[in-house]
Design a protein around this motif. Structure first.
Motif, PDB file in Angstrom:
ATOM      1  N   SER A  14       0.850  -1.189   0.000  1.00  0.00           N
ATOM      2  CA  SER A  14       0.000   0.000   0.000  1.00  0.00           C
ATOM      3  C   SER A  14       0.883   1.235   0.000  1.00  0.00           C
ATOM      4  O   SER A  14       2.039   1.190   0.460  1.00  0.00           O
ATOM      5  N   GLU A  15       0.332   2.319  -0.538  1.00  0.00           N
ATOM      6  CA  GLU A  15       1.089   3.580  -0.519  1.00  0.00           C
ATOM      7  C   GLU A  15       1.516   3.912   0.900  1.00  0.00           C
ATOM      8  O   GLU A  15       0.788   3.672   1.862  1.00  0.00           O
ATOM      9  N   ALA A  16       2.704   4.479   1.023  1.00  0.00           N
ATOM     10  CA  ALA A  16       3.318   4.895   2.284  1.00  0.00           C
ATOM     11  C   ALA A  16       3.987   3.755   3.036  1.00  0.00           C
ATOM     12  O   ALA A  16       4.673   4.006   4.034  1.00  0.00           O
ATOM     13  N   ALA A  17       3.810   2.536   2.558  1.00  0.00           N
ATOM     14  CA  ALA A  17       4.504   1.418   3.207  1.00  0.00           C
ATOM     15  C   ALA A  17       5.990   1.477   2.875  1.00  0.00           C
ATOM     16  O   ALA A  17       6.404   2.086   1.884  1.00  0.00           O
ATOM     17  N   SER A  18       6.784   0.834   3.712  1.00  0.00           N
ATOM     18  CA  SER A  18       8.219   0.795   3.457  1.00  0.00           C
ATOM     19  C   SER A  18       8.545  -0.407   2.565  1.00  0.00           C
ATOM     20  O   SER A  18       7.853  -1.428   2.590  1.00  0.00           O
ATOM     21  N   LEU A  56      26.349   2.633   1.696  1.00  0.00           N
ATOM     22  CA  LEU A  56      24.953   3.055   1.626  1.00  0.00           C
ATOM     23  C   LEU A  56      24.840   4.072   0.497  1.00  0.00           C
ATOM     24  O   LEU A  56      25.398   5.170   0.569  1.00  0.00           O
ATOM     25  N   VAL A  57      24.130   3.676  -0.528  1.00  0.00           N
ATOM     26  CA  VAL A  57      24.071   4.472  -1.751  1.00  0.00           C
ATOM     27  C   VAL A  57      22.679   5.064  -1.896  1.00  0.00           C
ATOM     28  O   VAL A  57      21.676   4.361  -1.747  1.00  0.00           O
ATOM     29  N   LYS A  58      22.624   6.329  -2.202  1.00  0.00           N
ATOM     30  CA  LYS A  58      21.329   6.975  -2.437  1.00  0.00           C
ATOM     31  C   LYS A  58      21.134   7.177  -3.927  1.00  0.00           C
ATOM     32  O   LYS A  58      22.048   7.594  -4.647  1.00  0.00           O
ATOM     33  N   GLY A  59      19.926   6.877  -4.378  1.00  0.00           N
ATOM     34  CA  GLY A  59      19.624   7.021  -5.797  1.00  0.00           C
ATOM     35  C   GLY A  59      18.519   8.023  -6.035  1.00  0.00           C
ATOM     36  O   GLY A  59      18.203   8.834  -5.171  1.00  0.00           O
ATOM     37  N   ILE A  60      17.911   7.898  -7.206  1.00  0.00           N
ATOM     38  CA  ILE A  60      16.837   8.823  -7.550  1.00  0.00           C
ATOM     39  C   ILE A  60      15.534   8.392  -6.885  1.00  0.00           C
ATOM     40  O   ILE A  60      15.398   7.251  -6.427  1.00  0.00           O
ATOM     41  N   LYS A  61      14.606   9.321  -6.790  1.00  0.00           N
ATOM     42  CA  LYS A  61      13.237   9.069  -6.336  1.00  0.00           C
ATOM     43  C   LYS A  61      13.175   8.496  -4.927  1.00  0.00           C
ATOM     44  O   LYS A  61      12.243   7.759  -4.602  1.00  0.00           O
ATOM     45  N   GLY A  62      14.146   8.828  -4.096  1.00  0.00           N
ATOM     46  CA  GLY A  62      14.109   8.430  -2.700  1.00  0.00           C
ATOM     47  C   GLY A  62      14.577   7.020  -2.403  1.00  0.00           C
ATOM     48  O   GLY A  62      14.469   6.540  -1.272  1.00  0.00           O
ATOM     49  N   PHE A  63      15.080   6.327  -3.422  1.00  0.00           N
ATOM     50  CA  PHE A  63      15.579   4.973  -3.219  1.00  0.00           C
ATOM     51  C   PHE A  63      17.003   4.990  -2.671  1.00  0.00           C
ATOM     52  O   PHE A  63      17.775   5.903  -2.933  1.00  0.00           O
ATOM     53  N   GLU A  64      17.331   3.961  -1.916  1.00  0.00           N
ATOM     54  CA  GLU A  64      18.688   3.756  -1.449  1.00  0.00           C
ATOM     55  C   GLU A  64      18.965   2.252  -1.413  1.00  0.00           C
ATOM     56  O   GLU A  64      18.047   1.430  -1.444  1.00  0.00           O
ATOM     57  N   SER A  84       3.283   5.619  -8.030  1.00  0.00           N
ATOM     58  CA  SER A  84       4.130   5.753  -9.219  1.00  0.00           C
ATOM     59  C   SER A  84       5.386   4.877  -9.165  1.00  0.00           C
ATOM     60  O   SER A  84       6.124   4.789 -10.148  1.00  0.00           O
ATOM     61  N   ASP A  85       5.626   4.237  -8.033  1.00  0.00           N
ATOM     62  CA  ASP A  85       6.770   3.315  -7.942  1.00  0.00           C
ATOM     63  C   ASP A  85       6.432   1.937  -8.504  1.00  0.00           C
ATOM     64  O   ASP A  85       7.309   1.061  -8.562  1.00  0.00           O
ATOM     65  N   THR A  86       5.205   1.727  -8.899  1.00  0.00           N
ATOM     66  CA  THR A  86       4.815   0.454  -9.507  1.00  0.00           C
ATOM     67  C   THR A  86       5.667   0.209 -10.748  1.00  0.00           C
ATOM     68  O   THR A  86       5.654   1.011 -11.685  1.00  0.00           O
ATOM     69  N   ALA A  87       6.422  -0.864 -10.741  1.00  0.00           N
ATOM     70  CA  ALA A  87       7.387  -1.126 -11.808  1.00  0.00           C
ATOM     71  C   ALA A  87       8.060  -2.469 -11.543  1.00  0.00           C
ATOM     72  O   ALA A  87       7.795  -3.134 -10.553  1.00  0.00           O
ATOM     73  N   GLU A  88       8.949  -2.817 -12.454  1.00  0.00           N
ATOM     74  CA  GLU A  88       9.800  -4.001 -12.272  1.00  0.00           C
ATOM     75  C   GLU A  88      11.185  -3.503 -11.881  1.00  0.00           C
ATOM     76  O   GLU A  88      11.712  -2.568 -12.491  1.00  0.00           O
ATOM     77  N   LEU A 110       6.952  -4.808  -8.444  1.00  0.00           N
ATOM     78  CA  LEU A 110       6.359  -4.085  -7.319  1.00  0.00           C
ATOM     79  C   LEU A 110       5.039  -3.486  -7.764  1.00  0.00           C
ATOM     80  O   LEU A 110       4.991  -2.760  -8.760  1.00  0.00           O
ATOM     81  N   THR A 111       3.999  -3.798  -7.041  1.00  0.00           N
ATOM     82  CA  THR A 111       2.691  -3.180  -7.262  1.00  0.00           C
ATOM     83  C   THR A 111       2.334  -2.386  -6.025  1.00  0.00           C
ATOM     84  O   THR A 111       2.288  -2.933  -4.922  1.00  0.00           O
ATOM     85  N   VAL A 112       2.106  -1.090  -6.208  1.00  0.00           N
ATOM     86  CA  VAL A 112       1.726  -0.227  -5.095  1.00  0.00           C
ATOM     87  C   VAL A 112       0.256   0.118  -5.247  1.00  0.00           C
ATOM     88  O   VAL A 112      -0.170   0.657  -6.277  1.00  0.00           O
ATOM     89  N   ILE A 113      -0.494  -0.190  -4.226  1.00  0.00           N
ATOM     90  CA  ILE A 113      -1.940   0.048  -4.254  1.00  0.00           C
ATOM     91  C   ILE A 113      -2.222   1.417  -3.637  1.00  0.00           C
ATOM     92  O   ILE A 113      -1.764   1.701  -2.537  1.00  0.00           O
ATOM     93  N   PRO A 114      -2.973   2.264  -4.362  1.00  0.00           N
ATOM     94  CA  PRO A 114      -3.255   3.605  -3.830  1.00  0.00           C
ATOM     95  C   PRO A 114      -4.056   3.562  -2.536  1.00  0.00           C
ATOM     96  O   PRO A 114      -4.803   2.608  -2.300  1.00  0.00           O
TER      97      PRO A 114
END
Lengths: 114, 115
Positions: A14-18, A56-64, A84-88, A110-114
């Motif tokens: 679900s959205e906001a989950a880690s 510990l590497v930080k990437g785009i869109k808040g990923f690490e 919007s993180d729904t992707a492979e 990854l499927t993120v449910i609104p």
């Protein structure tokens, strides 16, 4: 032979989950590590990479991602996912010397449910 | 932002036909690659190309496959006689230097359907 394992084939959040996606590789030497993302209908895009230095590497869109050499792991994390993180997501490895190609894992959807 | 471009985006062909997939790598890049992704499977390395010759190839890249850089901008993958199992998404990629130093930039892919 080099191999990359991604243990989660499909993750639904679900959205906001880690998020944490696992990646383990099998290679005896020094490696460069990557996470690529493939949004639906689009090409592979680089999220982040590790060559050396701070594990510990930080990437785009808040990923690490964190490289743990003793565990041969490079897990991807994001504290709060969005729809919007729904992707492979693909983990990839290349030996620092020798082979000049990327070895990909099987990917995690990854499927993120609104 | 510079990008890798691929044509066609989708090609449908009959088994046994020749197919050429085209790629225009990023202009200052020196290393070129082809990968493929069969539906539902992982991305697999086919071949890398540097200094006008193949630098590395996988077991998949058999005699039915060839690559060429016919001019200063294009990088092509030819499949001489397509088989059903060649149906896949084919990704071209390029990098500024070897992967020990730089990451790959991928194109959007060419989907090949062999009937």
């Amino acid at each position: 032979a080099q191999s990359v394992s991604q243990h989660n084939h499909h993750v639904i959040l679900s959205e906001a989950a880690s998020l944490e996606l696992g990646c383990n590789y099998s290679y005896g030497g020094t490696v460069n590590l990557f996470w690529y993302v493939q949004y639906p209908g689009q090409h592979l895009q680089l999220l982040l990479k590790y060559f050396s230095g701070d594990p510990l590497v930080k990437g785009i869109k808040g990923f690490e991602a964190e490289f743990i050499k003793s565990k041969f792991s490079f897990n991807l994390r994001k504290p709060s996912v969005q729809w919007s993180d729904t992707a492979e997501y693909f983990c990839a490895v290349t030996p620092r010397t020798g082979a000049n190609n990327l070895f990909f894992g099987t990917g995690t959807r990854l499927t993120v449910i609104p | 932002e510079p990008e890798v471009t691929q044509t066609p985006s989708h090609q449908v062909t009959q088994m046994g036909q020749e197919v050429i997939l085209r790629c225009v790598p990023i202009s200052n890049h020196l290393y070129f690659y082809w990968y493929r992704q069969i539906l539902g499977q992982k991305v697999e390395f086919l071949v890398s190309f540097y200094n006008n010759e193949i630098s590395e190839k996988s077991e998949i890249f058999d005699d039915q496959f060839s690559v060429e850089r016919p001019d200063g901008s294009n990088f092509t993958l030819k499949i001489r006689s397509t088989k059903l199992e060649d149906s896949a998404m084919y990704f071209c990629a390029s990098s500024e230097a070897g992967l020990a130093l730089r990451e790959l930039f991928f194109g959007e892919g060419s989907r090949l359907t062999v009937l």
